[in-house]
Design an enzyme around this catalytic site. Structure first.
Site, PDB file in Angstrom:
ATOM      1  N   GLU A  39      32.519  28.668  24.879  1.00 54.10           N
ATOM      2  CA  GLU A  39      31.358  29.355  25.441  1.00 54.10           C
ATOM      3  C   GLU A  39      30.838  28.582  26.664  1.00 54.10           C
ATOM      4  O   GLU A  39      31.112  27.389  26.808  1.00 54.10           O
ATOM      5  CB  GLU A  39      30.268  29.496  24.369  1.00 54.10           C
ATOM      6  CG  GLU A  39      30.698  30.460  23.258  1.00 54.10           C
ATOM      7  CD  GLU A  39      29.689  30.605  22.131  1.00 54.10           C
ATOM      8  OE1 GLU A  39      28.662  29.906  22.134  1.00 54.10           O
ATOM      9  OE2 GLU A  39      29.953  31.418  21.229  1.00 54.10           O
ATOM     10  N   HIS A 130      35.993  46.625  47.989  1.00 56.55           N
ATOM     11  CA  HIS A 130      36.751  47.870  47.927  1.00 56.55           C
ATOM     12  C   HIS A 130      35.770  48.983  47.519  1.00 56.55           C
ATOM     13  O   HIS A 130      35.494  49.173  46.340  1.00 56.55           O
ATOM     14  CB  HIS A 130      37.810  47.653  46.847  1.00 56.55           C
ATOM     15  CG  HIS A 130      38.870  48.671  46.808  1.00 56.55           C
ATOM     16  ND1 HIS A 130      40.011  48.589  47.553  1.00 56.55           N
ATOM     17  CD2 HIS A 130      38.984  49.799  46.076  1.00 56.55           C
ATOM     18  CE1 HIS A 130      40.780  49.610  47.291  1.00 56.55           C
ATOM     19  NE2 HIS A 130      40.184  50.363  46.397  1.00 56.55           N
ATOM     20  N   LYS A 197      51.633  53.131  53.150  1.00 53.76           N
ATOM     21  CA  LYS A 197      52.002  52.393  51.930  1.00 53.76           C
ATOM     22  C   LYS A 197      52.014  53.320  50.725  1.00 53.76           C
ATOM     23  O   LYS A 197      51.114  54.129  50.545  1.00 53.76           O
ATOM     24  CB  LYS A 197      50.990  51.265  51.694  1.00 53.76           C
ATOM     25  CG  LYS A 197      51.225  50.507  50.404  1.00 53.76           C
ATOM     26  CD  LYS A 197      50.419  49.214  50.346  1.00 53.76           C
ATOM     27  CE  LYS A 197      49.094  49.371  49.671  1.00 53.76           C
ATOM     28  NZ  LYS A 197      48.346  48.125  49.573  1.00 53.76           N
ATOM     29  N   ASP A 223      44.391  42.465  56.362  1.00 50.33           N
ATOM     30  CA  ASP A 223      44.142  43.243  55.150  1.00 50.33           C
ATOM     31  C   ASP A 223      42.975  42.590  54.400  1.00 50.33           C
ATOM     32  O   ASP A 223      42.678  41.411  54.613  1.00 50.33           O
ATOM     33  CB  ASP A 223      45.397  43.279  54.268  1.00 50.33           C
ATOM     34  CG  ASP A 223      45.393  44.485  53.324  1.00 50.33           C
ATOM     35  OD1 ASP A 223      44.451  45.287  53.362  1.00 50.33           O
ATOM     36  OD2 ASP A 223      46.357  44.623  52.534  1.00 50.33           O
ATOM     37  N   THR A 228      49.391  40.002  44.987  1.00 51.49           N
ATOM     38  CA  THR A 228      50.771  39.576  44.672  1.00 51.49           C
ATOM     39  C   THR A 228      51.555  39.273  45.948  1.00 51.49           C
ATOM     40  O   THR A 228      52.626  38.683  45.888  1.00 51.49           O
ATOM     41  CB  THR A 228      51.522  40.686  43.924  1.00 51.49           C
ATOM     42  OG1 THR A 228      51.685  41.810  44.813  1.00 51.49           O
ATOM     43  CG2 THR A 228      50.788  41.125  42.684  1.00 51.49           C
ATOM     44  N   GLY A 229      51.061  39.737  47.073  1.00 50.40           N
ATOM     45  CA  GLY A 229      51.760  39.537  48.346  1.00 50.40           C
ATOM     46  C   GLY A 229      52.719  40.673  48.674  1.00 50.40           C
ATOM     47  O   GLY A 229      53.252  40.741  49.785  1.00 50.40           O
ATOM     48  N   GLY A 230      52.929  41.587  47.713  1.00 50.16           N
ATOM     49  CA  GLY A 230      53.882  42.686  47.917  1.00 50.16           C
ATOM     50  C   GLY A 230      53.605  43.480  49.192  1.00 50.16           C
ATOM     51  O   GLY A 230      54.520  43.745  49.984  1.00 50.16           O
TER      52      GLY A 230
END
Ligand code: R5P
Length: 301
Positions: A39, A130, A197, A223, A228-230
């Site tokens: 905790e 976002h 994309k 961006d 993940t870098g994808g």
């Protein structure tokens, strides 16, 4: 301003220190540690009674733990007599889970927003959140809401460290157009384009660069997030196929999960830079100046 104090949570102290310096106000201290059972223990060591408090904590690198820490702290600040509470949340967790994409899913950002709303804050300040499906954040979060951008700070870095001759700005998808536009403007009116994309899985995307002219040009990619870098890896491949020369990659939130960083470092980029909303090896740009501009106005400094 003796009545203003800046406090940092465990993922926000590095920003709180810079913010207090820029604003010329007191920097306080909050102790955060773990009880043996896991905790969270939190203690506000500074006297905040009657003061306007700016609390900074980013909700990435252990988002669930940081959410608890942040909500408990904000709740306690009021209890300890703060006259106003301004919550700076440079990275707002769960913002991408903003819809019930599949039946029965939790719309996490709306649940989180309800918890913030219950705190009745004087302001929430976040960076490039976002906000694609939340059109009225003030209503959802129940306080004045400022979604600031880190792209101008990234542009200042690019200008200072690189030549921007023969350069075009690229956003890797439709949502990135706003950041590409801002970056292009800040770099003195460069041209900008976006790629197309399609996301296949959480880690896999397909990028197409229809009608994008980067042959023999240098590129600045921008961006909001590298997770993940994808997205960025596929964007770089597509741009190189089209004959792009030097590529600089910029991102506001360098989350860089798993092997994202080594994957990107192997690509021979001219530079790879992010802000410190999420601390990482590429966090070369401080977000504090962007936050300070708005807080100065809001607090009359
Ligand atoms: C998507 O909406 C965001 O703007 C980023 O492009 C995305 O979150 C990057 O994720 P990844 O690095 O995992 O491709």
């Amino acid at each position: 301003m003796a009545d203003i104090i800046v406090l940092g949570g465990s993922a926000g102290e590095h920003i709180a220190i810079k913010l207090a310096e820029i604003l010329g106000v007191e920097l306080g201290f909050i102790e955060v540690k773990k009880f043996p059972d896991g905790e969270t223990y939190i203690r506000v060591h500074s006297d905040i009674s009657g003061k306007r408090v700016i609390y900074v904590n980013s909700l990435q690198r252990g988002p669930n733990e940081l959410i608890i820490e942040t909500l408990y702290t904000l709740d306690t600040l009021k209890d300890l007599g703060a006259s106003e509470i301004h919550a700076v949340i440079p990275y707002m967790a769960y913002a991408r889970q903003d819809e019930r994409f599949n039946p029965g899913e939790v719309v996490s950002i709306l649940s989180l927003a309800k918890l913030f709303k219950a705190l009745d804050l004087d302001g929430i300040y976040t960076i490039d959140m976002h906000l694609h499906r939340i059109t009225k954040p003030e209503k959802v979060f129940g306080s004045k809401f400022y979604n600031l951008t880190g792209v101008r700070e990234l542009a200042k870095y690019v200008k200072k460290h690189h030549s921007i001759e023969n350069t075009v700005v690229i956003g890797p998808d439709e949502e990135a157009e706003q950041w590409a536009k801002t970056m292009a403007e800040e770099l003195g009116g460069l041209e900008y384009s976006i790629l197309e994309k399609k996301r296949l899985t959480a880690e896999e995307v397909v990028i197409e660069a229809k009608g994008v002219d980067v042959r023999d040009k240098n590129v600045v990619i921008v961006d909001d997030i590298i997770s993940t870098g994808g997205t960025i890896v596929e964007s770089i491949k597509a741009l190189r196929k089209l004959g792009a020369k030097d590529i600089i990659v910029t991102t506001v939130h360098p989350i860089l999960v798993g092997r994202a960083l080594p994957k990107l470092l192997r690509l021979g980029l001219k530079d790879l830079v992010g802000t410190d909303t999420v601390l990482s090896p590429i966090s070369k740009v401080s977000i504090a100046p962007a936050i300070a501009i708005v807080l100065k106005k809001r607090l009359g400094l």
